[in-house]
Scaffold this motif. Sequence first.
Motif, mmCIF file in Angstrom:
data_model
loop_
_atom_site.group_PDB
_atom_site.id
_atom_site.type_symbol
_atom_site.label_atom_id
_atom_site.label_comp_id
_atom_site.label_asym_id
_atom_site.label_seq_id
_atom_site.Cartn_x
_atom_site.Cartn_y
_atom_site.Cartn_z
ATOM 1 N N GLY A 199 0.310 -1.292 16.977
ATOM 2 C CA GLY A 199 0.159 -2.438 17.866
ATOM 3 C C GLY A 199 0.521 -3.758 17.210
ATOM 4 O O GLY A 199 1.122 -3.817 16.130
ATOM 5 N N ASP A 200 0.136 -4.851 17.887
ATOM 6 C CA ASP A 200 0.428 -6.197 17.390
ATOM 7 C C ASP A 200 -0.248 -6.401 16.042
ATOM 8 O O ASP A 200 -1.408 -6.025 15.835
ATOM 9 N N LEU A 201 0.483 -7.034 15.126
ATOM 10 C CA LEU A 201 0.042 -7.118 13.739
ATOM 11 C C LEU A 201 0.331 -8.491 13.159
ATOM 12 O O LEU A 201 1.414 -9.056 13.375
ATOM 13 N N THR A 202 -0.625 -9.031 12.419
ATOM 14 C CA THR A 202 -0.452 -10.275 11.677
ATOM 15 C C THR A 202 -0.910 -10.053 10.240
ATOM 16 O O THR A 202 -1.987 -9.503 10.029
ATOM 17 N N ILE A 203 -0.092 -10.465 9.284
ATOM 18 C CA ILE A 203 -0.474 -10.440 7.881
ATOM 19 C C ILE A 203 -0.862 -11.871 7.517
ATOM 20 O O ILE A 203 -0.068 -12.793 7.655
ATOM 21 N N LEU A 236 -13.984 -3.616 -12.742
ATOM 22 C CA LEU A 236 -13.392 -4.183 -11.530
ATOM 23 C C LEU A 236 -12.670 -3.121 -10.703
ATOM 24 O O LEU A 236 -12.786 -3.090 -9.480
ATOM 25 N N ARG A 237 -11.918 -2.245 -11.364
ATOM 26 C CA ARG A 237 -11.176 -1.213 -10.629
ATOM 27 C C ARG A 237 -12.139 -0.338 -9.819
ATOM 28 O O ARG A 237 -11.894 -0.049 -8.632
ATOM 29 N N GLU A 238 -13.237 0.086 -10.461
ATOM 30 C CA GLU A 238 -14.206 0.933 -9.763
ATOM 31 C C GLU A 238 -14.811 0.204 -8.570
ATOM 32 O O GLU A 238 -15.025 0.797 -7.503
ATOM 33 N N HIS A 239 -15.105 -1.086 -8.749
ATOM 34 C CA HIS A 239 -15.648 -1.867 -7.639
ATOM 35 C C HIS A 239 -14.671 -1.924 -6.469
ATOM 36 O O HIS A 239 -15.053 -1.711 -5.314
ATOM 37 N N LEU A 240 -13.413 -2.209 -6.761
ATOM 38 C CA LEU A 240 -12.422 -2.341 -5.694
ATOM 39 C C LEU A 240 -12.299 -1.049 -4.897
ATOM 40 O O LEU A 240 -12.285 -1.058 -3.659
ATOM 41 N N LEU A 241 -12.246 0.068 -5.594
ATOM 42 C CA LEU A 241 -12.064 1.347 -4.909
ATOM 43 C C LEU A 241 -13.300 1.746 -4.102
ATOM 44 O O LEU A 241 -13.191 2.391 -3.057
ATOM 45 N N ALA A 242 -14.483 1.344 -4.558
ATOM 46 C CA ALA A 242 -15.720 1.727 -3.872
ATOM 47 C C ALA A 242 -16.078 0.802 -2.722
ATOM 48 O O ALA A 242 -16.825 1.201 -1.817
ATOM 49 N N SER A 243 -15.558 -0.416 -2.749
ATOM 50 C CA SER A 243 -16.103 -1.456 -1.869
ATOM 51 C C SER A 243 -15.102 -2.082 -0.907
ATOM 52 O O SER A 243 -15.481 -2.958 -0.131
ATOM 53 N N HIS A 244 -13.848 -1.668 -0.970
ATOM 54 C CA HIS A 244 -12.812 -2.290 -0.134
ATOM 55 C C HIS A 244 -11.961 -1.242 0.569
ATOM 56 O O HIS A 244 -11.991 -0.060 0.223
ATOM 57 N N SER A 245 -11.194 -1.677 1.567
ATOM 58 C CA SER A 245 -10.397 -0.787 2.406
ATOM 59 C C SER A 245 -8.905 -0.932 2.112
ATOM 60 O O SER A 245 -8.405 -2.055 1.947
ATOM 61 N N PHE A 246 -8.209 0.182 2.077
ATOM 62 C CA PHE A 246 -6.756 0.124 2.002
ATOM 63 C C PHE A 246 -6.194 -0.292 3.362
ATOM 64 O O PHE A 246 -6.835 -0.112 4.402
ATOM 65 N N ALA A 247 -4.977 -0.830 3.341
ATOM 66 C CA ALA A 247 -4.370 -1.341 4.580
ATOM 67 C C ALA A 247 -4.295 -0.262 5.656
ATOM 68 O O ALA A 247 -4.554 -0.522 6.844
ATOM 69 N N GLU A 248 -3.959 0.956 5.255
ATOM 70 C CA GLU A 248 -3.854 2.018 6.262
ATOM 71 C C GLU A 248 -5.212 2.377 6.854
ATOM 72 O O GLU A 248 -5.294 2.816 8.011
ATOM 73 N N GLU A 249 -6.292 2.156 6.089
ATOM 74 C CA GLU A 249 -7.631 2.379 6.629
ATOM 75 C C GLU A 249 -8.001 1.289 7.637
ATOM 76 O O GLU A 249 -8.639 1.571 8.661
ATOM 77 N N ALA A 250 -7.586 0.060 7.372
ATOM 78 C CA ALA A 250 -7.780 -1.017 8.356
ATOM 79 C C ALA A 250 -7.038 -0.690 9.644
ATOM 80 O O ALA A 250 -7.543 -0.910 10.757
ATOM 81 N N ASP A 268 -1.680 -12.337 -4.681
ATOM 82 C CA ASP A 268 -0.829 -13.224 -5.472
ATOM 83 C C ASP A 268 -0.012 -12.436 -6.496
ATOM 84 O O ASP A 268 0.254 -12.902 -7.593
ATOM 85 N N ASP A 269 0.400 -11.226 -6.102
ATOM 86 C CA ASP A 269 1.228 -10.373 -6.950
ATOM 87 C C ASP A 269 2.683 -10.533 -6.520
ATOM 88 O O ASP A 269 3.038 -10.178 -5.387
ATOM 89 N N PRO A 270 3.552 -11.080 -7.378
ATOM 90 C CA PRO A 270 4.943 -11.302 -6.978
ATOM 91 C C PRO A 270 5.693 -10.015 -6.658
ATOM 92 O O PRO A 270 6.743 -10.052 -5.998
ATOM 93 N N GLY A 271 5.136 -8.874 -7.096
ATOM 94 C CA GLY A 271 5.770 -7.599 -6.791
ATOM 95 C C GLY A 271 5.419 -7.054 -5.418
ATOM 96 O O GLY A 271 5.922 -5.998 -5.025
ATOM 97 N N ILE A 272 4.558 -7.754 -4.690
ATOM 98 C CA ILE A 272 4.139 -7.309 -3.355
ATOM 99 C C ILE A 272 4.493 -8.386 -2.339
ATOM 100 O O ILE A 272 4.129 -9.552 -2.500
ATOM 101 N N VAL A 273 5.210 -7.997 -1.300
ATOM 102 C CA VAL A 273 5.632 -8.927 -0.255
ATOM 103 C C VAL A 273 5.080 -8.460 1.091
ATOM 104 O O VAL A 273 4.503 -7.368 1.199
ATOM 105 N N GLU A 274 5.265 -9.296 2.114
ATOM 106 C CA GLU A 274 4.700 -8.976 3.435
ATOM 107 C C GLU A 274 5.157 -7.616 3.937
ATOM 108 O O GLU A 274 4.392 -6.876 4.562
ATOM 109 N N ALA A 275 6.401 -7.264 3.660
ATOM 110 C CA ALA A 275 6.928 -5.982 4.130
ATOM 111 C C ALA A 275 6.142 -4.801 3.574
ATOM 112 O O ALA A 275 6.033 -3.744 4.230
ATOM 113 N N ALA A 335 4.443 -2.011 5.930
ATOM 114 C CA ALA A 335 4.764 -0.590 5.767
ATOM 115 C C ALA A 335 3.501 0.252 5.619
ATOM 116 O O ALA A 335 3.392 1.347 6.185
ATOM 117 N N ALA A 336 2.530 -0.266 4.881
ATOM 118 C CA ALA A 336 1.290 0.487 4.670
ATOM 119 C C ALA A 336 0.495 0.636 5.958
ATOM 120 O O ALA A 336 0.040 1.732 6.307
#
Length: 289
Positions: A275-279, A221-235, A256-263, A267-268
């Motif tokens: 510009g204008d941003l929506t999470i 799964l880790r390899e798939h995520l890194l190969a197939s998805h974008s980090f927020a800063e890349e978006a 659904d990670d309680p250690g990660i919040v909208e902020a 930040a990423a």
Amino acid sequence: MSSESMPDRLVLLGSKGGPALRPGGPWPSSSLLRIGGRSIVVDCGLGVTRGLVDAGIGLKALDLIFITHLHSDHVLELGPLIHTAWTAGLATPVGVFGPPGMGHYWRRFCQAMEFDIEIRIVDEGRPDIRELVSINEFAEGLVVEQRGLKVSALRVDHPPVTDCFALRFEHGGKSVVFSADTAFFPPLADFAQGADIVVHEAMLEEGIERLVAKTGNGARLREHLLASHSFAEEAGRIASDAGVKRLVLNHLIPADDPGIVEADWIAAVRKTWVGDLTIASDGLVVEFA
């Protein structure tokens, strides 16, 4: 407010990336795009039917559905959505647009539900659901142009899925682009040039290891995520290069990670997008004039 009088808007029905559901967490990918008087469903992950009802959309007014690719978190509830709309009174045609394999999915769904479909036609006098739905398989380029609505597709980078497409919806000078699932893909910036909204998938590096450990049964799964998805800063870089008016981070990994919040998402993405941003969150409405 009826769906007919609803202003142009984007409703993020399901905001998480991936098919797994966990207690208290959001639902997988689905969106409602209201543009030019059309109600368009983009992707049909688990929960799309409930999400549409909660958004005030009468199911028997179902009109256009677009599927970006055939991963389950984008297509699992397509058949159940249409079938539920049918039981709610759907009697007008529904156009379904998706990648190669879409017709196979729909035929097999109807076969699986054959007992129920046949008995409701006979016992309740309903029209044949199989004749209401038109399946349109598309490739890169112009997908459809009708009643002022233009939809185009761009093949993006989501290995090992080869038929995965970003979609651009245009009507009356307004445009909304969905990235679909993709690794960082610079041509997407040209495809999204000047859009009012780009809805782009996003991943946070600090959450990947915890997500993989929590899932447990995905050895690669880790390899798939890194190969197939974008980090927020890349978006954010795509949105900046495209000169869009608003960036919406969606298909969040992890969502659904309680250690990660909208902020943390903000930040990423602020490293590359000012510009204008929506999470995204389930049910969130983004209006555009």
